[in-house]
Design a protein around this motif. Sequence first.
Motif, PDB file in Angstrom:
ATOM      1  N   GLN A  50     136.680 -74.323  49.035  1.00 11.04           N
ATOM      2  CA  GLN A  50     136.351 -72.995  48.791  1.00 11.04           C
ATOM      3  C   GLN A  50     136.887 -72.936  47.302  1.00 11.04           C
ATOM      4  OE1 GLN A  50     137.076 -70.058  51.586  1.00 11.04           O
ATOM      5  NE2 GLN A  50     137.561 -68.281  50.006  1.00 11.04           N
ATOM      6  N   ASN A  51     136.081 -72.406  46.488  1.00 12.16           N
ATOM      7  CA  ASN A  51     136.388 -72.653  45.144  1.00 12.16           C
ATOM      8  C   ASN A  51     137.060 -74.013  44.634  1.00 12.16           C
ATOM      9  OD1 ASN A  51     135.565 -70.043  44.369  1.00 12.16           O
ATOM     10  ND2 ASN A  51     137.313 -68.933  45.445  1.00 12.16           N
ATOM     11  N   ASN A  52     138.278 -74.093  44.199  1.00 11.10           N
ATOM     12  CA  ASN A  52     138.764 -75.321  43.789  1.00 11.10           C
ATOM     13  C   ASN A  52     140.000 -75.869  45.181  1.00 11.10           C
ATOM     14  OD1 ASN A  52     140.758 -73.523  43.232  1.00 11.10           O
ATOM     15  ND2 ASN A  52     141.343 -74.557  41.105  1.00 11.10           N
ATOM     16  N   GLY A  53     139.773 -75.026  46.083  1.00 13.62           N
ATOM     17  CA  GLY A  53     140.915 -75.649  47.111  1.00 13.62           C
ATOM     18  C   GLY A  53     140.138 -76.232  48.231  1.00 13.62           C
ATOM     19  N   VAL A  54     140.831 -77.022  48.907  1.00 13.34           N
ATOM     20  CA  VAL A  54     140.283 -77.750  50.207  1.00 13.34           C
ATOM     21  C   VAL A  54     140.582 -76.976  51.374  1.00 13.34           C
ATOM     22  CG1 VAL A  54     140.282 -79.951  51.703  1.00 13.34           C
ATOM     23  CG2 VAL A  54     140.519 -80.195  49.192  1.00 13.34           C
ATOM     24  N   VAL A  55     139.252 -76.523  52.029  1.00 12.68           N
ATOM     25  CA  VAL A  55     139.304 -75.933  53.279  1.00 12.68           C
ATOM     26  C   VAL A  55     139.511 -76.806  54.632  1.00 12.68           C
ATOM     27  CG1 VAL A  55     138.367 -74.186  54.833  1.00 12.68           C
ATOM     28  CG2 VAL A  55     138.094 -73.963  52.527  1.00 12.68           C
ATOM     29  N   ASP A  56     138.949 -78.074  54.529  1.00  9.94           N
ATOM     30  CA  ASP A  56     138.730 -78.693  55.686  1.00  9.94           C
ATOM     31  C   ASP A  56     138.634 -80.092  55.301  1.00  9.94           C
ATOM     32  OD1 ASP A  56     137.050 -78.752  58.980  1.00  9.94           O
ATOM     33  OD2 ASP A  56     138.550 -80.425  58.117  1.00  9.94           O
ATOM     34  N   ASP A  57     139.465 -81.079  55.494  1.00 14.77           N
ATOM     35  CA  ASP A  57     139.057 -82.560  54.940  1.00 14.77           C
ATOM     36  C   ASP A  57     139.692 -83.400  56.178  1.00 14.77           C
ATOM     37  OD1 ASP A  57     142.131 -83.132  52.703  1.00 14.77           O
ATOM     38  OD2 ASP A  57     141.765 -82.336  54.766  1.00 14.77           O
ATOM     39  N   SER A  58     139.417 -82.844  57.264  1.00 13.79           N
ATOM     40  CA  SER A  58     140.116 -83.363  58.443  1.00 13.79           C
ATOM     41  C   SER A  58     139.299 -84.617  58.936  1.00 13.79           C
ATOM     42  CB  SER A  58     140.014 -82.472  59.547  1.00 13.79           C
ATOM     43  OG  SER A  58     138.865 -82.144  60.165  1.00 13.79           O
ATOM     44  N   GLN A  59     137.846 -84.755  58.455  1.00 16.56           N
ATOM     45  CA  GLN A  59     137.282 -85.986  58.735  1.00 16.56           C
ATOM     46  C   GLN A  59     136.958 -86.951  57.689  1.00 16.56           C
ATOM     47  OE1 GLN A  59     135.966 -86.547  62.107  1.00 16.56           O
ATOM     48  NE2 GLN A  59     137.501 -84.935  62.374  1.00 16.56           N
ATOM     49  N   LEU A  60     137.531 -86.685  56.678  1.00 19.84           N
ATOM     50  CA  LEU A  60     137.612 -87.490  55.523  1.00 19.84           C
ATOM     51  C   LEU A  60     138.532 -88.751  55.591  1.00 19.84           C
ATOM     52  CD1 LEU A  60     136.323 -87.453  52.704  1.00 19.84           C
ATOM     53  CD2 LEU A  60     138.685 -86.812  51.650  1.00 19.84           C
ATOM     54  N   PRO A  61     138.064 -89.999  55.397  1.00 23.08           N
ATOM     55  CA  PRO A  61     139.042 -91.043  55.389  1.00 23.08           C
ATOM     56  C   PRO A  61     139.717 -91.213  54.210  1.00 23.08           C
ATOM     57  CG  PRO A  61     136.712 -91.820  56.072  1.00 23.08           C
ATOM     58  CD  PRO A  61     136.679 -90.203  55.506  1.00 23.08           C
ATOM     59  N   LYS A  62     140.965 -90.694  54.321  1.00 19.15           N
ATOM     60  CA  LYS A  62     141.641 -90.599  53.010  1.00 19.15           C
ATOM     61  C   LYS A  62     142.151 -91.735  52.299  1.00 19.15           C
ATOM     62  CE  LYS A  62     143.153 -85.970  54.541  1.00 19.15           C
ATOM     63  NZ  LYS A  62     142.226 -86.040  55.709  1.00 19.15           N
ATOM     64  N   ASP A  63     142.131 -92.982  53.145  1.00 17.82           N
ATOM     65  CA  ASP A  63     142.596 -94.186  52.630  1.00 17.82           C
ATOM     66  C   ASP A  63     141.762 -94.856  51.641  1.00 17.82           C
ATOM     67  OD1 ASP A  63     141.528 -96.603  55.099  1.00 17.82           O
ATOM     68  OD2 ASP A  63     140.806 -94.506  54.805  1.00 17.82           O
ATOM     69  N   ARG A  64     140.297 -94.246  51.645  1.00 16.89           N
ATOM     70  CA  ARG A  64     139.340 -94.846  50.754  1.00 16.89           C
ATOM     71  C   ARG A  64     138.442 -93.784  49.997  1.00 16.89           C
ATOM     72  NH1 ARG A  64     135.841 -97.203  52.805  1.00 16.89           N
ATOM     73  NH2 ARG A  64     135.704 -96.510  54.832  1.00 16.89           N
ATOM     74  N   PHE A  65     138.514 -92.620  50.730  1.00 16.04           N
ATOM     75  CA  PHE A  65     137.934 -91.541  50.093  1.00 16.04           C
ATOM     76  C   PHE A  65     138.447 -90.575  49.320  1.00 16.04           C
ATOM     77  CE2 PHE A  65     133.321 -91.856  52.148  1.00 16.04           C
ATOM     78  CZ  PHE A  65     133.548 -93.005  52.875  1.00 16.04           C
ATOM     79  N   SER A  66     137.829 -90.117  48.470  1.00 15.42           N
ATOM     80  CA  SER A  66     138.597 -88.734  47.622  1.00 15.42           C
ATOM     81  C   SER A  66     137.519 -87.963  47.007  1.00 15.42           C
ATOM     82  CB  SER A  66     139.830 -89.307  46.720  1.00 15.42           C
ATOM     83  OG  SER A  66     138.986 -89.945  45.608  1.00 15.42           O
TER      84      SER A  66
END
Lengths: 117, 115
Positions: A50-66
Amino acid sequence: EAGVAQSPRYKIIEKRQSVAFWCNPISGHATLYWYQQILGQGPKLLIQFQNNGVVDDSQLPKDRFSAERLKGVDSTLKIQPAKLEDSAVYLCASSSLPGQGNTGELFFGEGSRLTVL
Amino acid sequence: AQSVTQLDSQVPVFEEAPVELRCNYSSSVSVYLFWYVQYPNQGLQLLLKYLSGSTLVKGINGFEAEFNKSQTSFHLRKPSVHISDTAEYFCAVSENDAAGNKLTFGGGTRVLVKP
């Protein structure tokens, strides 16, 4: 009114390489989403801004995705290093906020198809 | 958490015949419901949506859907299909909140219209 723009449309890389996808939402839309659609499946939400803030990244594989949306407009999704199972279509979508002409729906771009060999 | 089940992964149908695509959802709160269509190598296009009001919703290209709260269903119908309706159809549910309209999608139903 211009729709959601995505690039590139197609990308082929070898495993362990990196890739980046770009999305420009509909003008004035505060909320931006990245979805992953694996062949034969429905889209799955990776991250919501939402705008430049993250609302939900619970399903993002953070070890490889950004992903980032630094100025609250366009966004970049990066995969590093890529795996074979990352082969999918990456869909970007946008919507306005409730009370700002929101009609409940998401507007989708045409997607970026990634093939990892 | 919300979820969506599309009961048929593929539906073959002859041209000018009727078609029904089934969708059931689960959610602990009130939801908005959507059907999207995806043509080959394209993004998702909205067919119709239920936000409130009449439970029978009419959309583009002659499609309609009926919201049934007691059965938690939102089945999509078209009385007479065309070859051009060959595509994949996705049912989706949204729990609308102040941050936007996060959609959860079903697995999709592939419709193949035969001449």
